[in-house]
Design a protein around this motif. Structure first.
Motif, PDB file in Angstrom:
ATOM      1  N   ILE A 203       8.602 -10.019 -10.478  1.00  0.00           N
ATOM      2  CA  ILE A 203       8.153  -8.705 -10.014  1.00  0.00           C
ATOM      3  C   ILE A 203       8.850  -8.389  -8.691  1.00  0.00           C
ATOM      4  CG2 ILE A 203       6.182  -7.348  -9.216  1.00  0.00           C
ATOM      5  CD1 ILE A 203       4.438  -9.023 -11.135  1.00  0.00           C
ATOM      6  N   GLU A 204       9.597  -7.304  -8.678  1.00  0.00           N
ATOM      7  CA  GLU A 204      10.256  -6.861  -7.444  1.00  0.00           C
ATOM      8  C   GLU A 204       9.236  -6.203  -6.539  1.00  0.00           C
ATOM      9  OE1 GLU A 204      13.824  -4.568  -7.977  1.00  0.00           O
ATOM     10  OE2 GLU A 204      14.210  -5.558  -9.891  1.00  0.00           O
ATOM     11  N   THR A 205       9.362  -6.445  -5.250  1.00  0.00           N
ATOM     12  CA  THR A 205       8.388  -5.904  -4.307  1.00  0.00           C
ATOM     13  C   THR A 205       9.075  -5.202  -3.144  1.00  0.00           C
ATOM     14  OG1 THR A 205       8.302  -7.979  -3.052  1.00  0.00           O
ATOM     15  CG2 THR A 205       6.676  -7.697  -4.815  1.00  0.00           C
ATOM     16  N   GLU A 206       8.327  -4.289  -2.555  1.00  0.00           N
ATOM     17  CA  GLU A 206       8.667  -3.686  -1.265  1.00  0.00           C
ATOM     18  C   GLU A 206       7.427  -3.829  -0.418  1.00  0.00           C
ATOM     19  OE1 GLU A 206      11.271  -0.205  -0.768  1.00  0.00           O
ATOM     20  OE2 GLU A 206      10.820   0.122  -2.884  1.00  0.00           O
ATOM     21  N   CYS A 207       7.620  -4.006   0.865  1.00  0.00           N
ATOM     22  CA  CYS A 207       6.482  -4.279   1.756  1.00  0.00           C
ATOM     23  C   CYS A 207       6.416  -3.273   2.896  1.00  0.00           C
ATOM     24  CB  CYS A 207       6.627  -5.674   2.363  1.00  0.00           C
ATOM     25  SG  CYS A 207       6.680  -7.004   1.175  1.00  0.00           S
ATOM     26  N   THR A 208       5.184  -3.006   3.299  1.00  0.00           N
ATOM     27  CA  THR A 208       4.945  -2.230   4.504  1.00  0.00           C
ATOM     28  C   THR A 208       3.628  -2.681   5.110  1.00  0.00           C
ATOM     29  OG1 THR A 208       4.851  -0.028   5.504  1.00  0.00           O
ATOM     30  CG2 THR A 208       3.797  -0.297   3.349  1.00  0.00           C
ATOM     31  N   GLY A 209       3.474  -2.402   6.387  1.00  0.00           N
ATOM     32  CA  GLY A 209       2.286  -2.844   7.098  1.00  0.00           C
ATOM     33  C   GLY A 209       1.344  -1.738   7.519  1.00  0.00           C
ATOM     34  N   ASN A 210       1.636  -0.496   7.124  1.00  0.00           N
ATOM     35  CA  ASN A 210       0.732   0.588   7.535  1.00  0.00           C
ATOM     36  C   ASN A 210       0.642   1.679   6.475  1.00  0.00           C
ATOM     37  OD1 ASN A 210       2.554   2.959   8.257  1.00  0.00           O
ATOM     38  ND2 ASN A 210       3.504   1.304   9.426  1.00  0.00           N
ATOM     39  N   SER A 211      -0.410   2.460   6.579  1.00  0.00           N
ATOM     40  CA  SER A 211      -0.729   3.461   5.563  1.00  0.00           C
ATOM     41  C   SER A 211       0.282   4.615   5.516  1.00  0.00           C
ATOM     42  CB  SER A 211      -2.142   4.009   5.777  1.00  0.00           C
ATOM     43  OG  SER A 211      -2.270   4.598   7.058  1.00  0.00           O
ATOM     44  N   SER A 212       0.771   5.040   6.646  1.00  0.00           N
ATOM     45  CA  SER A 212       1.717   6.166   6.668  1.00  0.00           C
ATOM     46  C   SER A 212       3.006   5.822   5.943  1.00  0.00           C
ATOM     47  CB  SER A 212       2.031   6.575   8.107  1.00  0.00           C
ATOM     48  OG  SER A 212       0.872   7.006   8.753  1.00  0.00           O
ATOM     49  N   GLU A 213       3.538   4.640   6.218  1.00  0.00           N
ATOM     50  CA  GLU A 213       4.763   4.200   5.552  1.00  0.00           C
ATOM     51  C   GLU A 213       4.506   3.984   4.057  1.00  0.00           C
ATOM     52  OE1 GLU A 213       8.793   2.832   5.083  1.00  0.00           O
ATOM     53  OE2 GLU A 213       7.765   4.207   6.433  1.00  0.00           O
TER      54      GLU A 213
ATOM     55  N   LEU B 298      -6.281  -2.686   7.217  1.00  0.00           N
ATOM     56  CA  LEU B 298      -4.887  -2.548   7.606  1.00  0.00           C
ATOM     57  C   LEU B 298      -4.647  -2.596   9.110  1.00  0.00           C
ATOM     58  CD1 LEU B 298      -3.635   0.102   5.045  1.00  0.00           C
ATOM     59  CD2 LEU B 298      -3.247  -2.368   5.038  1.00  0.00           C
ATOM     60  N   GLY B 299      -5.674  -2.741   9.895  1.00  0.00           N
ATOM     61  CA  GLY B 299      -5.490  -2.871  11.337  1.00  0.00           C
ATOM     62  C   GLY B 299      -5.291  -1.553  12.050  1.00  0.00           C
ATOM     63  N   GLU B 300      -5.114  -1.666  13.350  1.00  0.00           N
ATOM     64  CA  GLU B 300      -5.042  -0.491  14.223  1.00  0.00           C
ATOM     65  C   GLU B 300      -3.747   0.306  14.078  1.00  0.00           C
ATOM     66  OE1 GLU B 300      -5.892  -1.653  18.216  1.00  0.00           O
ATOM     67  OE2 GLU B 300      -7.723  -2.698  17.621  1.00  0.00           O
ATOM     68  N   ALA B 301      -2.703  -0.299  13.529  1.00  0.00           N
ATOM     69  CA  ALA B 301      -1.420   0.407  13.386  1.00  0.00           C
ATOM     70  C   ALA B 301      -1.451   1.416  12.246  1.00  0.00           C
ATOM     71  CB  ALA B 301      -0.296  -0.597  13.158  1.00  0.00           C
ATOM     72  N   SER B 302      -2.514   1.390  11.445  1.00  0.00           N
ATOM     73  CA  SER B 302      -2.617   2.300  10.306  1.00  0.00           C
ATOM     74  C   SER B 302      -3.575   3.440  10.592  1.00  0.00           C
ATOM     75  CB  SER B 302      -3.128   1.554   9.066  1.00  0.00           C
ATOM     76  OG  SER B 302      -2.109   0.829   8.485  1.00  0.00           O
ATOM     77  N   GLU B 303      -3.171   4.608  10.116  1.00  0.00           N
ATOM     78  CA  GLU B 303      -4.030   5.785  10.211  1.00  0.00           C
ATOM     79  C   GLU B 303      -5.255   5.614   9.320  1.00  0.00           C
ATOM     80  OE1 GLU B 303      -3.662  10.325   8.608  1.00  0.00           O
ATOM     81  OE2 GLU B 303      -1.876   9.446   9.497  1.00  0.00           O
ATOM     82  N   LEU B 304      -5.069   5.000   8.149  1.00  0.00           N
ATOM     83  CA  LEU B 304      -6.144   4.818   7.171  1.00  0.00           C
ATOM     84  C   LEU B 304      -6.404   3.333   6.953  1.00  0.00           C
ATOM     85  CD1 LEU B 304      -4.792   7.292   4.462  1.00  0.00           C
ATOM     86  CD2 LEU B 304      -6.577   7.766   6.139  1.00  0.00           C
ATOM     87  N   ASP B 305      -7.661   2.961   6.701  1.00  0.00           N
ATOM     88  CA  ASP B 305      -7.941   1.588   6.285  1.00  0.00           C
ATOM     89  C   ASP B 305      -7.652   1.477   4.795  1.00  0.00           C
ATOM     90  OD1 ASP B 305     -10.121   2.618   4.866  1.00  0.00           O
ATOM     91  OD2 ASP B 305     -11.621   1.761   6.190  1.00  0.00           O
ATOM     92  N   GLY B 306      -7.785   0.295   4.245  1.00  0.00           N
ATOM     93  CA  GLY B 306      -7.424   0.069   2.846  1.00  0.00           C
ATOM     94  C   GLY B 306      -8.203   0.912   1.861  1.00  0.00           C
TER      95      GLY B 306
END
Length: 86
Positions: A21-31, A50-58
């Motif tokens: 399975i090919e993946t792409e990763c990001t650490g925040n909701s906006s991205e 998702l922590g403080e760097a994200s506008e939205l939580d999971g």
């Protein structure tokens, strides 16, 4: 893969690579939303917190994905993940 922890992202990536399975990763909701808008993903593995760097939580991001990408054929399947074991 959407997680604010680089360790968790690498862990999930290694596990999914075993199934080719090919993946792409990001650490925040906006991205994550930007990437989802650009590409048609089959699955989204999403951390609940998702922590403080994200506008939205999971959970809020999951709702947004379900709403905004429901018309895609097929719509992405969201798999919620967490490091909590309670």
């Amino acid at each position: 893969l959407i997680d604010d922890s680089d360790v968790a992202l690498r862990f999930l990536q290694r596990r999914l690579q075993r199934f080719a399975i090919e993946t792409e990763c990001t650490g925040n909701s906006s991205e994550a939303l930007r990437l989802l808008d650009l590409r048609g993903y089959d699955f989204v593995f999403l951390d609940m917190e998702l922590g403080e760097a994200s506008e939205l939580d999971g959970l809020a991001l999951c709702r947004r994905i379900k709403r905004d990408f429901a018309s895609r054929v097929p719509p992405p399947t969201v798999v919620m993940v967490t490091a909590h074991h309670g």
